[in-house]
Structures are given as structure tokens and as C-alpha cells.
Design an enzyme around this catalytic site. Structure first.
Site, short mmCIF file in Angstrom:
data_model
loop_
_atom_site.label_atom_id
_atom_site.label_comp_id
_atom_site.label_asym_id
_atom_site.label_seq_id
_atom_site.Cartn_x
_atom_site.Cartn_y
_atom_site.Cartn_z
N ASN A 120 69.35 -70.32 54.53
CA ASN A 120 69.02 -70.17 55.96
C ASN A 120 69.53 -68.87 56.57
O ASN A 120 68.91 -68.33 57.48
CB ASN A 120 69.59 -71.36 56.73
CG ASN A 120 69.37 -71.23 58.22
OD1 ASN A 120 68.25 -71.39 58.69
ND2 ASN A 120 70.42 -70.92 58.96
N ASP A 153 65.33 -62.87 61.78
CA ASP A 153 64.76 -63.14 63.11
C ASP A 153 65.72 -62.76 64.23
O ASP A 153 65.32 -62.32 65.30
CB ASP A 153 64.48 -64.65 63.27
CG ASP A 153 63.25 -65.09 62.54
OD1 ASP A 153 62.31 -64.29 62.43
OD2 ASP A 153 63.23 -66.24 62.07
N ASP A 195 61.02 -68.96 63.59
CA ASP A 195 60.16 -69.68 62.65
C ASP A 195 59.74 -71.02 63.25
O ASP A 195 60.53 -71.68 63.97
CB ASP A 195 60.90 -69.93 61.33
CG ASP A 195 61.12 -68.64 60.55
OD1 ASP A 195 60.25 -67.76 60.62
OD2 ASP A 195 62.17 -68.52 59.87
N ASP A 212 65.48 -73.05 64.68
CA ASP A 212 65.48 -72.09 63.58
C ASP A 212 66.86 -71.47 63.44
O ASP A 212 67.42 -71.42 62.35
CB ASP A 212 64.41 -71.01 63.84
CG ASP A 212 64.42 -69.91 62.80
OD1 ASP A 212 65.01 -70.10 61.73
OD2 ASP A 212 63.82 -68.85 63.06
N ASP A 253 69.90 -64.68 60.73
CA ASP A 253 68.96 -65.76 60.41
C ASP A 253 67.74 -65.22 59.66
O ASP A 253 67.01 -64.37 60.18
CB ASP A 253 68.52 -66.43 61.72
CG ASP A 253 67.58 -67.60 61.47
OD1 ASP A 253 68.08 -68.64 61.03
OD2 ASP A 253 66.37 -67.46 61.71
N LEU A 254 67.51 -65.71 58.45
CA LEU A 254 66.39 -65.23 57.64
C LEU A 254 65.05 -65.49 58.32
O LEU A 254 64.83 -66.56 58.89
CB LEU A 254 66.39 -65.89 56.26
CG LEU A 254 67.15 -65.15 55.15
CD1 LEU A 254 68.63 -65.06 55.47
CD2 LEU A 254 66.94 -65.83 53.81
N ASP A 255 64.18 -64.50 58.23
CA ASP A 255 62.82 -64.60 58.79
C ASP A 255 61.88 -65.02 57.67
O ASP A 255 61.47 -64.21 56.84
CB ASP A 255 62.39 -63.25 59.37
CG ASP A 255 60.97 -63.29 59.91
OD1 ASP A 255 60.36 -64.39 59.95
OD2 ASP A 255 60.46 -62.22 60.30
N ASP A 299 70.41 -76.97 51.51
CA ASP A 299 71.21 -76.99 52.73
C ASP A 299 70.34 -76.71 53.95
O ASP A 299 69.42 -75.88 53.90
CB ASP A 299 72.30 -75.92 52.62
CG ASP A 299 73.24 -75.92 53.81
OD1 ASP A 299 73.92 -76.94 54.02
OD2 ASP A 299 73.29 -74.91 54.54
N HIS A 321 66.37 -76.14 59.61
CA HIS A 321 66.35 -74.81 60.22
C HIS A 321 65.43 -73.84 59.49
O HIS A 321 65.36 -72.67 59.84
CB HIS A 321 67.78 -74.23 60.24
CG HIS A 321 68.80 -75.15 60.85
ND1 HIS A 321 68.93 -75.32 62.20
CD2 HIS A 321 69.70 -75.98 60.27
CE1 HIS A 321 69.90 -76.20 62.44
NE2 HIS A 321 70.37 -76.61 61.28
N GLU A 367 69.13 -81.58 52.95
CA GLU A 367 70.01 -82.03 54.03
C GLU A 367 69.30 -81.76 55.36
O GLU A 367 69.24 -80.62 55.81
CB GLU A 367 71.34 -81.28 53.99
CG GLU A 367 72.29 -81.69 55.10
CD GLU A 367 72.99 -80.51 55.78
OE1 GLU A 367 73.98 -80.76 56.48
OE2 GLU A 367 72.53 -79.36 55.64
#
Length: 474
Positions: free
Chosen positions: A104, A161, A183, A194, A200-202, A231, A235, A261
Site C-alpha cells: 500500500n 497519489d 484510487d 485509499d 501512498d502508491l498510485d 496487508d 486501501h 486483511e
């Protein structure tokens, strides 16, 4: 996972000096004897906190304790060699190993970048509360310590992001990067959930998706892992795993057990997600955990409805049941630890039932010194032994009274009776079979409690106040 039992092989307060990978290797034989069929290991890669990081503050996914980064070569749990040896030791004993996959976010960047961004409302991340501003953010990941081994990918701000810190003004707030949107297909908490932490990965960025996919393929190949614990899936866009998992299962041509999760107490959020990912994974039964918590804190709780609106009652083949985990420990953000007096009840309701794939928490098995959590090993060994011997055949429930419930597991050759209460004790008449007429059944946890089965095959099984009992033929 026919009658399998998963062990979560860690708790939050494992110390670096414990060298978990080596410590677990020494316990392989005893865990096999107890009846564990799989173990879930913590994130094995280098985190922002180096040797003190649990692995969830991901810095470098490719560093499994191999490179001098963040102050050490080792991760909190040991070296790459220790990790691979730990996996192999369990596999050699016939115990599957699941890796903890944290995709994430990233933390601990090697450099900063200037980016245009807008501040958003933490309570509703869809709401923009500032104009455009230039901020200085930690989004440049070059991994100099690894020196491009395994991957030469360099992470820039546009692979993310947003972030929660501006180095220029030293502000902690959530920023959405220019020309970016959060996202979709994520949880609806905070408007759009998100954003969780770090950079935070896009997942709308093709390069991002390609790199994390390449890493996952590398990781499965490199470690020869048997399964994945995903995990923070709420999100991450559901379509990412919906598209990726079938491809992985096909390409590796082996059964790769996968559990996500999705932390939410409402089973319908979990149901929605399972549908969105086309049931390509299992999920932890968070609603059941909260039912345990409620039942253990309220003696007026209607125990006969303990399984209502839980994942294991609605989608048993996609439910991983658990009592506690590293996030529910007393000092954690999701603290909802099940009290000692109810642990036995909860583990009976997961280990001695037909449905669900039960997970035992390392902190319950081995204790947690830091939080004064005592080991329940003796009780768990007994329950795991009962599961091995009796957890098959029919299951007949006697969930007919608010504070006293019971059930029978039986085949043509053996039967087990379980009874419990979260309030006053009592007696429940349950059928074990006419073939046991005039036989005595004894409570495994209290040998003084014996029940004579009548000629019709019924026994009047007794349970003390706020207790549980498991009866088998004497």
C-alpha cells in the site's frame, strides 16, 4: 485447508535480539507436533526503522536482510539467509509458509522532490481544503545500498497519489498530488480510504503496478513461499488483486493460499470486497473477532447469535477465523484484545468447528512479556489435539439459549461435546449417539466433571459460570 490450522508466527513486540527467524526454526518440530499446518511470517523486508521496524513501514521490498540500509543489514527478524532457512525448515516439516505482503505504501525515501499538491480533509479525503501549493516530499527512492540489484526501478513522486508530510513547512496533513486522484474500489471510510500512511502508491499508474507485480513474482520465486497474507487490502483497488491473483496462480502452477486483511467489523463490507475480487482470496473474519470481544465484555450478550453476520457463517470457504492478532494487542491502534477468561471460549469457537480456517496468535501461544500477556500454550495444545482427533463428521448445534450454547462433533466411531457460557453456568442436554449409552463422558479440562450418557444417547453436559467445557468419551 482440510482441518488445517494456521499459526501467526509473531506479535508486535518481538525484539531484534530475539532473532525471530532462528528462534522459529528451533520450534518447527514442536509446532508440527501441535498440529499447525501453516505459519504466517511477518514482513521480511527492510522498513524505515531498520532493525527496529516490524516490516509494515516498508522501505525496500527487495531487501530481505541482505543490504546495509537504514542502519543495518539485518531486518528486525534476521538476515536474508536466516529467512530462507526458516522457510525451508518449516516446509521440510510439511508446514506451509505464508509471506506478509505490504504494497500500500512506502516510507523512508532516499531523497525529496518538489511537487504541486492540495491539502485534503482527513475525515473526508474527497474534500480538498486548500489551493495548489508547492511542497517538498519524501518520494525519491533510489536504494543506494542495494545498488540496483534485483531491480533498477527508481520511485518518483508520480508513482504515488499523496503523502502526509511537507518537509518545507514541517506540516503533518494529507496531501493529494497535482493531477492525481485517490484510487477507487477502496473502503468508503473517510469518504475514500485509499490513503493510509507514508507515500501512498498510485495503482492507477502503469509503472507502479508493473513494478509491484514484478516484485511479487520475484519474491515468490526467490523464497518459494506457499501462500500470501495481503496487508491493508481495503486501501488498495480491488481490481489490482482481482486481475493479478489468477495470473499468479496460473503462472506458478501451484496452489498459493491467499488471505487478505480487510479490517472492518461489518461483514457486508467484506462480502462486497470478496465479490469485487471475484472470490480470488480469503479474508480474516474481523466481525467474528469483534463478536468475541463483545461477548467477553457484556454478560447480557446473546451468545446464541455469536456467528450471526460473520464471514464464517456466510462464506465459510473464504473465512480465516482468528481470536487476536498483532493489531488487536492491548497497546495497538485497533486494540480489542480478548480477555484471558474468554480465550478458551473463542479458541473453541474457531478450532473445534467445522467451518473456517482457524489462525492461532503467537502472542497467545508464547505470551507477550511487554504487555504481560501470559502464554496459553497448555490450553491451545489440548484444543489442537482435540481438533486433530475429533474435528470431523457431523456438527450439531445447540444454540438455543442466549447464555448457554453447545455443539456436537461426531462420526460413526467418535463424538465430542462442547458447551460454554459467558454468564451463569448450567446444563444442556445434547445427543452424542445411542452407541455411547451407559458410557461416561469426561471434561478434558476438569476430570471431575463426568456425564453418564442415557439409553437414548443423550448426556446432560454441565458448564460452570463464565466457562467452557469439552467432553469426550472416558
Amino acid at each position: 485447508m482440510e482441518n488445517g490450522v494456521l499459526l501467526q508466527g509473531f506479535h508486535w513486540y518481538i525484539k531484534p535480539e530475539e532473532k525471530l527467524w532462528k528462534q522459529l526454526q528451533e520450534k518447527v518440530k514442536s509446532y508440527k507436533e501441535m498440529g499447525f499446518s501453516a505459519i504466517w511470517l511477518p514482513p521480511a523486508y527492510k522498513g524505515v526503522g531498520g532493525i527496529h521496524d516490524n516490516g509494515y513501514g516498508v522501505y525496500d521490498l527487495y531487501d530481505l536482510g541482505e543490504f546495509n540500509q537504514k542502519g543495518s543489514i539485518e531486518t528486525k527478524y534476521g538476515t536474508k539467509e536466516d529467512y530462507l532457512a526458516c522457510i525451508q525448515a518449516f516446509q521440510k516439516a510439511g508446514i506451509d509458509v505464508y509471506g506478509d505482503i505490504v504494497l500500500n505504501h512506502k516510507m523512508g525515501a532516499d531523497g525529496t522532490e518538489i511537487v504541486n499538491a492540495k491539502e485534503v480533509n482527513r475525515q473526508n479525503t474527497n474534500e480538498i481544503i486548500s489551493g495548489d501549493e508547492q511542497i517538498k516530499v519524501y518520494t525519491l527512492f533510489t536504494f543506494p545500498g542495494r545498488n540496483k540489484k534485483y531491480s533498477d526501478f527508481i520511485w518518483h513522486w508520480y508513482h504515488f497519489d499523496g503523502i502526509d508530510y511537507d518537509e518545507k513547512t514541517h506540516r503533518n496533513t494529507i496531501f493529494l498530488f497535482d493531477q492525481k486522484s485517490w484510487d477507487q474500489e477502496v473502503d468508503d471510510e473517510n469518504g475514500n480510504y485509499d490513503y493510509l500512511m507514508g507515500a501512498d502508491l498510485d495503482f492507477g499508474n502503469e509503472e507502479t503496478v508493473q513494478e509491484v507485480t514484478s516484485w511479487l513474482y520475484w519474491y515468490i520465486n526467490f523464497t518459494k513461499i506457499n501462500g500470501l497474507r495481503l496487508d491493508a487490502v481495503k486501501h488498495i483497488p480491488a481490481s489490482f488483486y482481482k486481475n493479478l491473483l489468477p495470473k499468479i496462480y496460473h503462472d506458478f502452477n501451484k496452489e498459493l493460499f491467499t488471505v487478505g486483511e480487510y479490517w472492518h467489523g461489518d461483514v457486508y463490507h467484506l462480502e462486497k470486497y470478496l465479490k469485487e475480487v471475484n472470490f480470488e482470496m480469503s479474508l480474516f473474519d474481523v466481525p467474528l473477532h469483534y463478536h468475541f470481544y463483545d461477548a467477553s465484555h457484556n454478560e447480557n450478550y446473546d451468545f446464541s447469535h455469536i456467528f450471526d453476520q460473520t464471514l464464517v457463517s456466510m462464506y465459510p470457504s473464504n473465512a480465516v477465523t482468528f481470536v487476536d492478532n498483532h493489531d488487536t494487542e492491548p497497546s495497538q491502534s485497533l486494540a480489542s484484545f480478548i480477555p484471558d477468561w474468554f480465550k478458551g471460549h473463542a479458541y473453541c469457537l474457531t478450532l473445534l468447528r467445522k467451518a473456517g480456517y482457524p489462525c492461532v496468535f503467537y502472542g497467545d501461544l508464547e505470551g507477550i512479556d511487554y504487555e504481560n500477556v501470559s502464554s496459553k500454550k497448555e490450553m491451545l495444545q489440548q484444543l489442537l489435539s482435540l481438533r486433530k482427533q475429533y474435528n470431523e463428521g457431523n456438527q450439531e448445534d445447540y444454540f438455543d439459549y442466549p447464555h448457554l450454547i453447545g455443539w456436537i462433533r461426531r462420526t460413526q466411531t467418535k463424538a465430542m461435546a462442547i458447551i460454554m457460557t459467558n454468564s451463569n453456568g448450567g446444563i444442556k442436554s445434547m445427543y452424542v449417539g445411542k452407541e455411547y449409552s451407559h458410557c461416561y463422558y469426561v471434561n478434558v479440562f476438569n476430570g471431575y466433571q463426568r456425564v453418564l450418557i442415557n439409553e437414548d444417547g443423550y448426556g446432560d453436559f454441565y458448564c460452570e459460570d463464565k466457562n467452557f467445557a469439552v467432553y469426550v468419551k472416558e
